[in-house]
Design a protein around this motif. Structure first.
Motif, PDB file in Angstrom:
ATOM      1  N   UNK A  70      -8.126   9.457  -2.113  1.00 41.15           N
ATOM      2  CA  UNK A  70      -7.021   8.505  -2.029  1.00 41.15           C
ATOM      3  C   UNK A  70      -7.315   7.359  -1.052  1.00 41.15           C
ATOM      4  N   UNK A  71      -8.001   7.662   0.042  1.00 39.61           N
ATOM      5  CA  UNK A  71      -8.407   6.606   0.982  1.00 39.61           C
ATOM      6  C   UNK A  71      -9.335   5.628   0.273  1.00 39.61           C
ATOM      7  N   UNK A  72     -10.283   6.140  -0.500  1.00 41.03           N
ATOM      8  CA  UNK A  72     -11.201   5.278  -1.266  1.00 41.03           C
ATOM      9  C   UNK A  72     -10.454   4.403  -2.267  1.00 41.03           C
ATOM     10  N   UNK A  73      -9.307   4.900  -2.756  1.00 40.00           N
ATOM     11  CA  UNK A  73      -8.493   4.149  -3.716  1.00 40.00           C
ATOM     12  C   UNK A  73      -7.534   3.174  -3.021  1.00 40.00           C
ATOM     13  N   UNK A  74      -7.538   3.182  -1.683  1.00 38.86           N
ATOM     14  CA  UNK A  74      -6.727   2.228  -0.941  1.00 38.86           C
ATOM     15  C   UNK A  74      -5.359   2.715  -0.498  1.00 38.86           C
ATOM     16  N   UNK A  75      -5.107   4.009  -0.599  1.00 38.38           N
ATOM     17  CA  UNK A  75      -3.831   4.564  -0.150  1.00 38.38           C
ATOM     18  C   UNK A  75      -3.825   4.733   1.365  1.00 38.38           C
ATOM     19  N   UNK A  76      -2.646   4.643   1.948  1.00 39.09           N
ATOM     20  CA  UNK A  76      -2.425   4.913   3.368  1.00 39.09           C
ATOM     21  C   UNK A  76      -2.082   6.396   3.477  1.00 39.09           C
ATOM     22  N   UNK A  77      -2.869   7.150   4.236  1.00 32.12           N
ATOM     23  CA  UNK A  77      -2.766   8.609   4.249  1.00 32.12           C
ATOM     24  C   UNK A  77      -2.352   9.134   5.614  1.00 32.12           C
ATOM     25  N   UNK A  78      -1.480  10.154   5.586  1.00 31.13           N
ATOM     26  CA  UNK A  78      -1.231  10.997   6.755  1.00 31.13           C
ATOM     27  C   UNK A  78      -1.477  12.426   6.294  1.00 31.13           C
ATOM     28  N   UNK A  79      -2.189  13.180   7.101  1.00 32.20           N
ATOM     29  CA  UNK A  79      -2.507  14.559   6.740  1.00 32.20           C
ATOM     30  C   UNK A  79      -1.989  15.483   7.832  1.00 32.20           C
ATOM     31  N   UNK A  80      -1.293  16.536   7.416  1.00 35.22           N
ATOM     32  CA  UNK A  80      -0.756  17.534   8.336  1.00 35.22           C
ATOM     33  C   UNK A  80      -1.576  18.813   8.194  1.00 35.22           C
ATOM     34  N   UNK A 112       0.848  -1.181   0.000  1.00 32.91           N
ATOM     35  CA  UNK A 112       0.000   0.000   0.000  1.00 32.91           C
ATOM     36  C   UNK A 112       0.892   1.242   0.000  1.00 32.91           C
ATOM     37  N   UNK A 113       0.638   2.152  -0.913  1.00 34.93           N
ATOM     38  CA  UNK A 113       1.441   3.369  -1.007  1.00 34.93           C
ATOM     39  C   UNK A 113       1.065   4.357   0.090  1.00 34.93           C
ATOM     40  N   UNK A 114       2.079   4.965   0.662  1.00 37.03           N
ATOM     41  CA  UNK A 114       1.920   5.929   1.746  1.00 37.03           C
ATOM     42  C   UNK A 114       1.998   7.332   1.166  1.00 37.03           C
ATOM     43  N   UNK A 115       0.974   8.138   1.459  1.00 33.72           N
ATOM     44  CA  UNK A 115       0.874   9.500   0.946  1.00 33.72           C
ATOM     45  C   UNK A 115       0.757  10.464   2.114  1.00 33.72           C
ATOM     46  N   UNK A 165       9.190   6.906   4.364  1.00 29.62           N
ATOM     47  CA  UNK A 165       8.381   5.813   3.814  1.00 29.62           C
ATOM     48  C   UNK A 165       7.361   6.288   2.774  1.00 29.62           C
ATOM     49  N   UNK A 166       7.220   7.602   2.632  1.00 33.93           N
ATOM     50  CA  UNK A 166       6.188   8.144   1.739  1.00 33.93           C
ATOM     51  C   UNK A 166       6.576   7.979   0.275  1.00 33.93           C
ATOM     52  N   UNK A 189       3.958  21.524   8.502  1.00 32.53           N
ATOM     53  CA  UNK A 189       4.524  20.651   7.478  1.00 32.53           C
ATOM     54  C   UNK A 189       5.891  21.073   6.976  1.00 32.53           C
ATOM     55  N   UNK A 190       6.389  22.207   7.476  1.00 37.39           N
ATOM     56  CA  UNK A 190       7.738  22.618   7.114  1.00 37.39           C
ATOM     57  C   UNK A 190       8.727  22.262   8.226  1.00 37.39           C
ATOM     58  N   UNK A 191       8.307  21.408   9.152  1.00 40.90           N
ATOM     59  CA  UNK A 191       9.163  20.973  10.257  1.00 40.90           C
ATOM     60  C   UNK A 191       9.758  19.596   9.941  1.00 40.90           C
ATOM     61  N   UNK A 192      11.074  19.531   9.831  1.00 39.81           N
ATOM     62  CA  UNK A 192      11.739  18.241   9.585  1.00 39.81           C
ATOM     63  C   UNK A 192      11.402  17.244  10.687  1.00 39.81           C
ATOM     64  N   UNK A 193      11.371  17.723  11.911  1.00 35.88           N
ATOM     65  CA  UNK A 193      11.073  16.844  13.056  1.00 35.88           C
ATOM     66  C   UNK A 193       9.690  16.207  12.895  1.00 35.88           C
ATOM     67  N   UNK A 194       8.700  17.006  12.548  1.00 33.98           N
ATOM     68  CA  UNK A 194       7.348  16.484  12.356  1.00 33.98           C
ATOM     69  C   UNK A 194       7.313  15.497  11.193  1.00 33.98           C
ATOM     70  N   UNK A 195       7.943  15.862  10.087  1.00 30.38           N
ATOM     71  CA  UNK A 195       7.957  14.974   8.917  1.00 30.38           C
ATOM     72  C   UNK A 195       8.599  13.629   9.270  1.00 30.38           C
TER      73      UNK A 195
END
Length: 118
Positions: A20-30, A1-4, A66-67, A53-59
Motif C-alpha cells: 500500500x505504501x508503494x501504491x501511495x497510501x498513507x499507512x498507520x500500523x498497530x 491520499x487515502x489513510x489506511x 480519518x481512515x 488495536x482493540x483500544x478506542x483510545x489508541x484508535x
C-alpha cells in the motif's frame, strides 16, 4: 491520499503495508508485540504504533475517524473481529478482516464486516 490503518505487523500486515505504501497510501500500523513493532518501524516508511488495536483510545490517537480503510491482519480471529466491531462506530468506509478459521467467516459477515479474507 487515502489513510489506511492496519492492525497486525506480522508477515501479512507487513507485506500489505509495503504494498500500500508503494501504491501511495498513507499507512498507520498497530502492533501489540513491542519487539515486532520496533522491527516493523525500522522497515516501514509509516506510522507504527505499539499497542492494542482493540483500544478506542489508541484508535482515536491515530485518527481512526480519518481512515478510509481499516484492515485487521493478526493471526487471532477473535482480536480481528473485536477490532472490526469497534471500528464500525467510527464510520470507517471499508473494514476488512483476515480470518484464520474458515468456520468463523460467517460471524464476521453477520456483524457487517465488508470483506473477509481467509
Amino acid at each position: 491520499m487515502d489513510y489506511v490503518i492496519i492492525m497486525g505487523g506480522g508477515r501479512v500486515g507487513l507485506a500489505l503495508a509495503n504494498l500500500l505504501i508503494d501504491e501511495g497510501y498513507d499507512i498507520a500500523l498497530i502492533e501489540s508485540d513491542e519487539a515486532l513493532s520496533n522491527d516493523v518501524a525500522a522497515e516501514l516508511d509509516a506510522l507504527v504504533v505499539n499497542g492494542n488495536g482493540t483500544s478506542s483510545k489508541l484508535l482515536e490517537e491515530i485518527n481512526i475517524e480519518d481512515a478510509k480503510y481499516f484492515i485487521a491482519t493478526t493471526g487471532s480471529d477473535e482480536a480481528n473481529l473485536l477490532s472490526c466491531i469497534l471500528v464500525r462506530k467510527y464510520d470507517v468506509p471499508h473494514i476488512i478482516a483476515r480470518v484464520s478459521n474458515p468456520d468463523h467467516e460467517e460471524a464476521f459477515k453477520e456483524v457487517g464486516i465488508e470483506r473477509v479474507i481467509s
